[in-house]
Design a protein around this motif. Structure first.
Motif, PDB file in Angstrom:
ATOM      1  N   MET A   1       0.841  -1.188   0.000  1.00 56.04           N
ATOM      2  CA  MET A   1       0.000   0.000   0.000  1.00 56.04           C
ATOM      3  C   MET A   1       0.885   1.250   0.000  1.00 56.04           C
ATOM      4  O   MET A   1       1.731   1.410   0.883  1.00 56.04           O
ATOM      5  CB  MET A   1      -0.892   0.009   1.252  1.00 56.04           C
ATOM      6  CG  MET A   1      -1.779   1.240   1.357  1.00 56.04           C
ATOM      7  SD  MET A   1      -2.699   1.278   2.924  1.00 56.04           S
ATOM      8  CE  MET A   1      -4.015   0.128   2.585  1.00 56.04           C
TER       9      MET A   1
ATOM     10  N   ILE B   1       1.483   5.078   0.567  1.00 62.32           N
ATOM     11  CA  ILE B   1       0.892   6.014   1.525  1.00 62.32           C
ATOM     12  C   ILE B   1       1.324   7.439   1.173  1.00 62.32           C
ATOM     13  O   ILE B   1       2.507   7.683   0.919  1.00 62.32           O
ATOM     14  CB  ILE B   1       1.338   5.650   2.960  1.00 62.32           C
ATOM     15  CG1 ILE B   1       0.903   4.218   3.276  1.00 62.32           C
ATOM     16  CG2 ILE B   1       0.786   6.623   3.987  1.00 62.32           C
ATOM     17  CD1 ILE B   1       1.655   3.579   4.420  1.00 62.32           C
TER      18      ILE B   1
ATOM     19  N   PRO C   1      -3.133   5.268   9.302  1.00 66.20           N
ATOM     20  CA  PRO C   1      -3.997   4.199   8.781  1.00 66.20           C
ATOM     21  C   PRO C   1      -3.421   2.798   8.972  1.00 66.20           C
ATOM     22  O   PRO C   1      -2.207   2.624   9.086  1.00 66.20           O
ATOM     23  CB  PRO C   1      -4.076   4.540   7.285  1.00 66.20           C
ATOM     24  CG  PRO C   1      -2.847   5.338   6.987  1.00 66.20           C
ATOM     25  CD  PRO C   1      -2.528   6.084   8.235  1.00 66.20           C
ATOM     26  N   LYS C   2      -4.333   1.830   8.988  1.00 65.73           N
ATOM     27  CA  LYS C   2      -3.920   0.426   9.025  1.00 65.73           C
ATOM     28  C   LYS C   2      -3.541   0.019   7.601  1.00 65.73           C
ATOM     29  O   LYS C   2      -4.240   0.372   6.649  1.00 65.73           O
ATOM     30  CB  LYS C   2      -5.081  -0.440   9.515  1.00 65.73           C
ATOM     31  CG  LYS C   2      -4.688  -1.879   9.739  1.00 65.73           C
ATOM     32  CD  LYS C   2      -5.822  -2.672  10.374  1.00 65.73           C
ATOM     33  CE  LYS C   2      -5.293  -4.019  10.824  1.00 65.73           C
ATOM     34  NZ  LYS C   2      -6.301  -4.824  11.506  1.00 65.73           N
ATOM     35  N   THR C   3      -2.459  -0.684   7.454  1.00 61.36           N
ATOM     36  CA  THR C   3      -2.007  -1.111   6.124  1.00 61.36           C
ATOM     37  C   THR C   3      -1.916  -2.642   6.132  1.00 61.36           C
ATOM     38  O   THR C   3      -2.136  -3.269   7.175  1.00 61.36           O
ATOM     39  CB  THR C   3      -0.606  -0.536   5.807  1.00 61.36           C
ATOM     40  OG1 THR C   3       0.369  -1.306   6.526  1.00 61.36           O
ATOM     41  CG2 THR C   3      -0.494   0.923   6.195  1.00 61.36           C
ATOM     42  N   PRO C   4      -1.583  -3.257   4.996  1.00 63.43           N
ATOM     43  CA  PRO C   4      -1.408  -4.721   5.002  1.00 63.43           C
ATOM     44  C   PRO C   4      -0.374  -5.170   6.032  1.00 63.43           C
ATOM     45  O   PRO C   4      -0.367  -6.332   6.441  1.00 63.43           O
ATOM     46  CB  PRO C   4      -0.929  -5.016   3.580  1.00 63.43           C
ATOM     47  CG  PRO C   4      -1.475  -3.895   2.759  1.00 63.43           C
ATOM     48  CD  PRO C   4      -1.451  -2.686   3.653  1.00 63.43           C
TER      49      PRO C   4
ATOM     50  N   TYR D   1      -0.850  -1.861  11.957  1.00 64.95           N
ATOM     51  CA  TYR D   1      -0.512  -0.525  12.441  1.00 64.95           C
ATOM     52  C   TYR D   1       0.966  -0.509  12.818  1.00 64.95           C
ATOM     53  O   TYR D   1       1.575  -1.566  12.996  1.00 64.95           O
ATOM     54  CB  TYR D   1      -1.335  -0.176  13.678  1.00 64.95           C
ATOM     55  CG  TYR D   1      -2.791   0.074  13.402  1.00 64.95           C
ATOM     56  CD1 TYR D   1      -3.217   1.291  12.863  1.00 64.95           C
ATOM     57  CD2 TYR D   1      -3.754  -0.893  13.685  1.00 64.95           C
ATOM     58  CE1 TYR D   1      -4.556   1.535  12.618  1.00 64.95           C
ATOM     59  CE2 TYR D   1      -5.101  -0.661  13.438  1.00 64.95           C
ATOM     60  CZ  TYR D   1      -5.497   0.558  12.911  1.00 64.95           C
ATOM     61  OH  TYR D   1      -6.822   0.793  12.678  1.00 64.95           O
TER      62      TYR D   1
ATOM     63  N   SER E   1       5.661   5.700   6.936  1.00 66.31           N
ATOM     64  CA  SER E   1       6.114   4.970   5.746  1.00 66.31           C
ATOM     65  C   SER E   1       5.474   5.588   4.508  1.00 66.31           C
ATOM     66  O   SER E   1       4.390   6.155   4.591  1.00 66.31           O
ATOM     67  CB  SER E   1       5.651   3.513   5.810  1.00 66.31           C
ATOM     68  OG  SER E   1       5.901   2.955   7.057  1.00 66.31           O
TER      69      SER E   1
ATOM     70  N   GLU F   1       4.001   0.203   2.474  1.00 63.95           N
ATOM     71  CA  GLU F   1       4.045  -0.930   3.415  1.00 63.95           C
ATOM     72  C   GLU F   1       3.482  -2.163   2.729  1.00 63.95           C
ATOM     73  O   GLU F   1       2.536  -2.079   1.951  1.00 63.95           O
ATOM     74  CB  GLU F   1       3.259  -0.592   4.696  1.00 63.95           C
ATOM     75  CG  GLU F   1       3.962   0.476   5.507  1.00 63.95           C
ATOM     76  CD  GLU F   1       3.444   0.619   6.938  1.00 63.95           C
ATOM     77  OE1 GLU F   1       2.494  -0.089   7.303  1.00 63.95           O
ATOM     78  OE2 GLU F   1       4.018   1.453   7.669  1.00 63.95           O
ATOM     79  N   TYR F   2       4.061  -3.300   3.028  1.00 60.71           N
ATOM     80  CA  TYR F   2       3.666  -4.558   2.397  1.00 60.71           C
ATOM     81  C   TYR F   2       3.552  -5.639   3.465  1.00 60.71           C
ATOM     82  O   TYR F   2       4.324  -5.652   4.429  1.00 60.71           O
ATOM     83  CB  TYR F   2       4.721  -4.970   1.358  1.00 60.71           C
ATOM     84  CG  TYR F   2       4.518  -6.360   0.810  1.00 60.71           C
ATOM     85  CD1 TYR F   2       3.556  -6.595  -0.165  1.00 60.71           C
ATOM     86  CD2 TYR F   2       5.269  -7.436   1.285  1.00 60.71           C
ATOM     87  CE1 TYR F   2       3.353  -7.873  -0.657  1.00 60.71           C
ATOM     88  CE2 TYR F   2       5.064  -8.721   0.791  1.00 60.71           C
ATOM     89  CZ  TYR F   2       4.107  -8.934  -0.182  1.00 60.71           C
ATOM     90  OH  TYR F   2       3.903 -10.187  -0.656  1.00 60.71           O
TER      91      TYR F   2
ATOM     92  N   PRO G   1      -1.366 -10.253   4.522  1.00 59.07           N
ATOM     93  CA  PRO G   1      -1.904  -8.929   4.797  1.00 59.07           C
ATOM     94  C   PRO G   1      -2.996  -8.918   5.867  1.00 59.07           C
ATOM     95  O   PRO G   1      -3.838  -9.818   5.902  1.00 59.07           O
ATOM     96  CB  PRO G   1      -2.463  -8.466   3.451  1.00 59.07           C
ATOM     97  CG  PRO G   1      -2.581  -9.688   2.616  1.00 59.07           C
ATOM     98  CD  PRO G   1      -1.587 -10.665   3.127  1.00 59.07           C
ATOM     99  N   TYR G   2      -2.936  -7.926   6.744  1.00 55.30           N
ATOM    100  CA  TYR G   2      -3.966  -7.630   7.741  1.00 55.30           C
ATOM    101  C   TYR G   2      -4.174  -8.737   8.773  1.00 55.30           C
ATOM    102  O   TYR G   2      -5.149  -8.729   9.508  1.00 55.30           O
ATOM    103  CB  TYR G   2      -5.315  -7.300   7.081  1.00 55.30           C
ATOM    104  CG  TYR G   2      -5.261  -6.112   6.166  1.00 55.30           C
ATOM    105  CD1 TYR G   2      -5.173  -4.828   6.681  1.00 55.30           C
ATOM    106  CD2 TYR G   2      -5.300  -6.274   4.778  1.00 55.30           C
ATOM    107  CE1 TYR G   2      -5.129  -3.712   5.845  1.00 55.30           C
ATOM    108  CE2 TYR G   2      -5.245  -5.173   3.927  1.00 55.30           C
ATOM    109  CZ  TYR G   2      -5.159  -3.899   4.464  1.00 55.30           C
ATOM    110  OH  TYR G   2      -5.115  -2.826   3.636  1.00 55.30           O
TER     111      TYR G   2
END
Lengths: 175, 438
Positions: A1, A3, A23-26, A29, A142, A145-146, A150-151
């Motif tokens: 993602m 940012i 924000p929350k990314t893959p 946090y 960042s 982010e990868y 994910p998540y």
């Protein structure tokens, strides 16, 4: 993602109790705090490493309230000055457990590392707002982010490992 | 030792009241506000005077002020700036943090609590409904005698049938968890968390973290004070009963579903101690009705679902530093009782409640943000508090059951926030100081 600069998606900023939430990314946090250390305090950081190692050994779930995946502590030099990088990956926005984190870090021994950073608020133990302000001021968001998974939360990973363990036990019982 | 002669009674005691009235006021000038306050201050009970007169007293008065109200009474800007940010902003401005979105948004609040001219709240509790009529008159004449002090809105509250104990319109027993504070003379009942440090609730005393720090100034104003979060929560009784009927085939199944949403049977008996069958005797026994935990007793939520109301608003031993997030709760029901067999009549009814705490951000807002409205509380993924969380029909409620859990999707909103505000509730000396305008 990818940012945007500044760390937030302008159309989708969520607010927590102490301000906007990154924000929350893959990769869940997290934060990356970069701050200059008070000159000559390197040893205090290394001592902190040993203290925290012992604290976790004595009480393996001591950091559980922070819902962590990983924490990384790094010291590095720029033009003869020593900087500290503290990177955390966790499952809940930092805002939610600010006071719990402050309480946890206040426990003797764990706290020392922050107090050796330039500009860290002296009254942080009783002033979570000042603590949050310092973290925000020194957080370098960042731009990318990868996550290979994910998540996924640390709890889900722990549950999956437990299931794997129980499943192999079950297979053992069927021999 | 606590200054029991200075702390407003409501912080440590519940009045034996069947009725009450909340009045929301505005002052056109500092003089008007002070004149009104001077006339009323002698009627405010401290803990000490309340306890001494409880056998005969018929009415109990509590006073509290918004940040704008303190300014309206003439508190100077330097002092005002020492109050915490969240209190200065007020509840409506914190809507997103609190989860007050959609139908719960302050734009839809009905009682004028979002008005920047809201300055004070008077909480009148009376022994009977008749007493209320009498003392309401007294308050009205006092207000009439203070030109410039105005009534913005008011709400009558009273105990509803059919039960002889405090309960809400859904029929859930209330007032089961009573905190005991060090120095108050109260003894903790089993499971209520032991003796709690007074500074968690009353300013000027040590809290769980240590000596008092960062108090609002001047000290005469903050000492023995506390913060009060007011919530007017409409209860959609018809919708709640329809939901139970839709998801439970027999009265027993419906009663169990109601219990699962709350974490207690409607009688008040906790599911952890009575998982399969209601136990009204257990519910009546304060030595037993709160004496349970989750980590060992119910780790997977087979008794109390992980997302049930009581597990969210007091996660007991499953939350970190739980004693930094405790709250004193007070309140009452408003609106007419809807009999069991009556159809929804579209009259507003609900609970008008207060949370009292030393830090709104660490206690009340934490509970709203982290416990009640976090969709991912306990890794639940797509749930909020089924009773008081913000629901828009898209979330679910999972009930762990062997062999596999039951998931109810499309949970409706059983409650709607209709008003709310933050107040500071000063000690008696501070009330006199405000009235004198020194």
């Amino acid at each position: 993602m990818a940012i945007p600069e500044g760390g937030f998606f302008p159309d989708d900023v969520e607010y927590g109790r102490y301000g906007p939430i990154f924000p929350k990314t893959p990769a869940c946090y997290g934060f990356t705090i970069v701050a200059k250390i008070i000159p000559g305090r390197e040893e205090a950081f290394r001592e902190h490493g040993r203290t925290l190692e012992k604290a976790v050994k004595d009480q393996p779930d001591i950091l559980a309230p922070l819902e962590l995946h990983y924490l990384r502590w790094v010291l590095f030099e720029i033009k003869g000055e020593t900087y500290f990088m503290y990177q955390g990956i966790f499952d809940t926005d930092f805002d939610k457990y600010t006071e719990d984190a402050v309480a946890l870090f206040s426990q003797s021994g764990i706290s020392t590392v922050f107090e050796n950073l330039e500009g860290f608020p002296a009254d942080w133990k009783t002033n979570p707002e000042a603590f949050v302000e310092f973290v925000r001021a020194h957080h370098r968001p960042s731009f990318l982010e990868y996550g290979e998974y994910p998540y996924v939360s640390a709890d889900e990973i722990k549950k999956a490992l437990r299931v794997k363990h129980l499943f192999s036990q079950m297979l053992d019982q069927m021999q | 030792m606590l200054d029991l002669d200075d702390i407003q009674y409501i912080l440590l005691n519940r009045a034996p009241a069947r009725a009450g009235r909340y009045e929301f006021l505005s002052f056109a000038s500092a003089e008007a506000g002070r004149a009104w306050l001077s006339a009323l201050v002698d009627q405010v009970h401290s803990v000490e005077t309340m306890r001494a007169s409880i056998a005969d007293e018929k009415r109990w008065v509590t006073l509290a002020f918004t940040w704008n109200g303190l300014r309206a009474l003439g508190v100077d800007e330097a002092a005002l700036a020492t109050f915490p940010e969240e209190f200065r902003q007020g509840m409506a401005a914190r809507a997103e943090i609190l989860g007050d979105t959609g139908a719960n948004h302050p734009d839809h609040w009905v009682d004028g609590t979002t008005d920047p001219d809201l300055h004070a709240i008077v909480l009148l509790f009376t022994r009977t409904v008749e007493d209320r009529a009498h003392y309401q008159e007294e308050l009205a004449s006092l207000l009439a005698a203070s030109p410039g002090a105005e009534l913005l809105s008011a709400l009558d509250v009273e105990a509803i049938p059919p039960f002889g104990y405090a309960h809400d319109h859904f029929g859930y027993r209330d007032q089961l968890t009573n905190l005991a504070i060090e120095g108050s003379g109260d003894a903790p009942t089993p499971g209520s968390g032991g003796l709690l440090k007074p500074g968690e609730f009353i300013l000027g005393y040590p809290d769980e973290h240590g000596p008092p720090a960062g108090r609002p100034q001047p000290e005469v104003l903050s000492r023995n004070g506390s913060f009060l979060a007011y919530r007017r929560l409409q209860e959609h009784v018809g919708k709640f009963r329809e939901f139970l009927a839709e998801h439970g085939e027999t009265p027993e199944e419906q009663e169990l579903l109601a219990a699962k949403l709350m974490g207690r049977w409607r009688s008040g008996a906790p599911l952890v101690l009575a998982p399969d069958k209601d136990d009204p005797k257990l519910a009546d026994d304060p030595q037993r009705n709160n004496d349970f935990n989750y980590k060992q007793d119910d780790p997977f939520g087979y008794a109390v679902p992980l997302g049930a109301h009581i597990r969210r608003v007091n996660p007991r031993d499953t939350a970190a530093s739980i004693n930094r997030h405790r709250m004193i709760r007070r309140g009452a029901t408003y609106g007419p009782h809807l009999p069991d067999d009556a159809p929804e009549d579209d009259q507003e009814r609900g609970v008008a409640a207060f949370v009292l705490c030393a830090s709104l951000i660490r206690q009340f807002e934490f509970a709203q943000n982290v416990w009640i409205n976090d969709k991912n509380f306990h890794e639940l993924g797509n749930e909020r508090d089924p009773i008081i969380g913000t629901q828009d029909g898209t979330l679910e409620f999972k009930i762990p059951t062997r062999p596999i859990r039951r998931t109810i999707t499309g949970l409706p909103a059983f409650t709607t926030v209709r008003g709310g505000a933050y107040f500071f509730i000063p000690g008696i000396e501070a009330l006199r100081w405000l009235a004198a305008g020194d």
